[in-house]
Write a protein that holds these residues in place. Structure first.
Motif, short mmCIF file in Angstrom:
data_model
loop_
_atom_site.label_atom_id
_atom_site.label_comp_id
_atom_site.label_asym_id
_atom_site.label_seq_id
_atom_site.Cartn_x
_atom_site.Cartn_y
_atom_site.Cartn_z
N LEU A 162 1.47 -0.89 0.67
CA LEU A 162 -0.12 0.14 -0.15
C LEU A 162 1.09 1.63 0.18
CD1 LEU A 162 -2.32 1.22 0.07
CD2 LEU A 162 -2.55 1.26 2.77
N MET A 163 1.77 1.48 0.48
CA MET A 163 3.08 2.63 0.92
C MET A 163 3.64 2.75 -0.52
SD MET A 163 2.12 3.38 3.52
CE MET A 163 3.72 4.63 3.18
N ASN A 164 3.97 1.63 -1.18
CA ASN A 164 4.46 1.52 -2.50
C ASN A 164 3.33 2.72 -3.72
OD1 ASN A 164 6.85 0.41 -1.85
ND2 ASN A 164 6.37 -1.09 -1.97
N LEU A 165 2.33 1.88 -3.61
CA LEU A 165 1.34 2.77 -3.88
C LEU A 165 0.90 4.15 -3.90
CD1 LEU A 165 -0.56 2.44 -6.41
CD2 LEU A 165 -2.63 1.52 -4.78
N LEU A 166 1.03 4.76 -2.60
CA LEU A 166 0.43 5.78 -1.99
C LEU A 166 2.01 6.53 -2.45
CD1 LEU A 166 -1.04 4.75 1.71
CD2 LEU A 166 -1.85 5.88 -0.91
N ILE A 167 3.25 6.08 -2.26
CA ILE A 167 4.20 7.41 -3.34
C ILE A 167 4.36 7.54 -3.98
CG2 ILE A 167 5.86 6.75 -0.26
CD1 ILE A 167 7.22 4.79 -2.97
N LEU A 168 3.83 7.07 -5.15
CA LEU A 168 4.00 6.87 -5.93
C LEU A 168 2.84 7.83 -6.55
CD1 LEU A 168 4.52 3.52 -7.66
CD2 LEU A 168 6.40 5.70 -7.07
N PRO B 39 2.24 11.54 -6.42
CA PRO B 39 3.03 12.85 -6.48
C PRO B 39 2.90 12.90 -8.26
CG PRO B 39 3.81 12.25 -4.82
CD PRO B 39 3.32 10.86 -4.49
N PHE B 40 3.70 11.58 -8.72
CA PHE B 40 4.15 11.39 -10.14
C PHE B 40 2.87 11.09 -11.09
CE2 PHE B 40 8.42 10.80 -8.64
CZ PHE B 40 9.05 12.05 -8.82
N ALA B 41 1.85 10.42 -9.85
CA ALA B 41 0.56 10.44 -11.30
C ALA B 41 -0.33 11.71 -11.84
CB ALA B 41 -0.72 9.53 -9.47
N VAL B 42 -0.10 12.62 -10.89
CA VAL B 42 -0.74 13.67 -11.38
C VAL B 42 0.49 14.58 -11.53
CG1 VAL B 42 -2.03 15.51 -10.39
CG2 VAL B 42 -2.67 13.69 -9.30
N PRO B 43 0.08 15.57 -12.62
CA PRO B 43 0.90 16.65 -13.51
C PRO B 43 1.11 17.66 -12.47
CG PRO B 43 0.26 16.41 -15.55
CD PRO B 43 -1.00 15.25 -13.96
N PRO B 44 2.34 18.28 -12.72
CA PRO B 44 2.98 19.53 -11.75
C PRO B 44 1.98 20.24 -12.16
CG PRO B 44 4.92 18.31 -13.01
CD PRO B 44 3.66 18.11 -13.39
N PHE C 147 8.66 18.22 -0.60
CA PHE C 147 8.61 16.62 -0.10
C PHE C 147 8.20 15.84 -0.75
CE2 PHE C 147 5.84 14.80 3.15
CZ PHE C 147 6.71 13.93 3.91
N SER C 148 6.86 15.93 -0.68
CA SER C 148 5.91 14.73 -1.86
C SER C 148 6.72 14.26 -2.78
CB SER C 148 4.41 15.56 -1.92
OG SER C 148 4.80 16.52 -3.22
N LEU C 149 6.64 14.96 -3.82
CA LEU C 149 8.50 15.13 -4.56
C LEU C 149 9.06 14.31 -4.66
CD1 LEU C 149 8.46 18.33 -6.65
CD2 LEU C 149 6.89 16.52 -7.59
N SER C 150 10.67 14.47 -3.28
CA SER C 150 10.84 13.47 -2.89
C SER C 150 10.59 11.94 -2.07
CB SER C 150 12.29 14.00 -2.01
OG SER C 150 11.24 14.34 -0.08
N LEU C 151 9.72 11.83 -2.02
CA LEU C 151 9.33 10.81 -1.18
C LEU C 151 9.60 8.99 -2.13
CD1 LEU C 151 5.65 11.51 0.69
CD2 LEU C 151 7.99 11.15 2.00
#
Length: 261
Positions: free
Chosen positions: A98-104, A106-111, A141-145
């Motif tokens: 679940l954590m592996n899914l959540l940390i991705l 930030p990259f799922a939504v365009p900046p 912070f979210s981008l570095s996760l």
């Protein structure tokens, strides 16, 4: 593989490398040129553009502010992610998926889409942070996760966390002592690699910095964009200085990774 094939493959690799480096070499030469207009080579070489750049107070401020917000975001990420990773891997290993899914996410939504939402959410009201470094700190912070989480998670799996913790506790160490004195030193190099790679990525981030803070908290990328209409020699010196700094961070990360392996 025959000697002829080896020579062919090496020639192709070096040719591709040369093609990739030609724009950078041209930028470097232009940053050192006194003038370069009607001739194949510059009329002379000088360091005055680098002197003008590194004596520019606005550039130094932008550089320092980029360092500050990147370092702050990474420090916050380490303080929050490191204990979380330890708890997940040691007590709740099933949550790792679940954590592996959540940390991705930030990259799922365009900046650009994220920036528009953040502008509406934090543009006014009690949490008005648009134009301040705090909103940029949260974005970075979210981008570095993903970088930090994935690197430390792999490191924890490689060192056999449960075995080390059990061995340390059998020798009389408390769980806190085992975590600080046994587990943390084994994560040092993996953590440093993830920090350097994350820093190289965050230092070049432009979309969030430009849309959310702009010149109110000018970072290096925003400064580079704002100076695009100035002297080409000056801009070339700025690009080479930025590229050299990022390469230095990447080289440090690769050296740490090589030492670890």
């Amino acid at each position: 593989m025959s000697r002829a094939n080896q020579l062919y493959h090496r020639s192709v690799v070096w040719l591709l490398l040369l093609i990739l480096l030609l724009p950078l070499l041209g930028t470097l030469l232009y940053s050192l040129a006194t003038s370069w207009s009607a001739t194949i080579l510059p009329s002379g070489l000088t360091l005055k553009w680098y002197g003008a750049l590194w004596s520019d107070a606005r550039f130094l401020t932008a550089f320092a502010q980029s360092l500050l917000v990147c370092a702050g975001a990474l420090l916050l990420a380490v303080l929050l992610i490191l204990p979380l990773l330890f708890v997940v891997h040691y007590h709740f290993p099933r949550l790792d998926g679940l954590m592996n899914l959540l940390i991705l996410l930030p990259f799922a939504v365009p900046p650009v889409v994220s920036s528009v939402g953040l502008l509406q959410l934090y543009g006014s009201g009690p949490l008005a942070m648009v134009g301040t470094p705090w909103i940029l700190l949260g974005c970075y912070f979210s981008l570095s996760l993903p970088f930090i989480y994935r690197a430390i998670s792999n490191n924890l799996q490689a060192i056999h966390l449960h075995d080390l913790m059990d061995a340390a506790q059998l020798l009389g160490a408390s769980p806190l002592q085992a975590a600080l004195q046994v587990i943390l030193p084994n994560l040092r190099k993996g953590l440093m690699v993830s920090l350097f790679l994350s820093f190289s990525f965050l230092f070049g981030e432009f979309v969030f910095a430009n849309l959310l803070v702009g010149t109110r908290f000018e970072t290096l990328q925003v400064y580079l964009n704002n100076m695009r209409n100035s002297s080409g020699h000056f801009n070339s010196a700025l690009v080479i200085s930025y590229f050299s700094f990022v390469v230095l961070c990447t080289w440090a990360a690769s050296r740490l990774n090589k030492d670890r392996t």
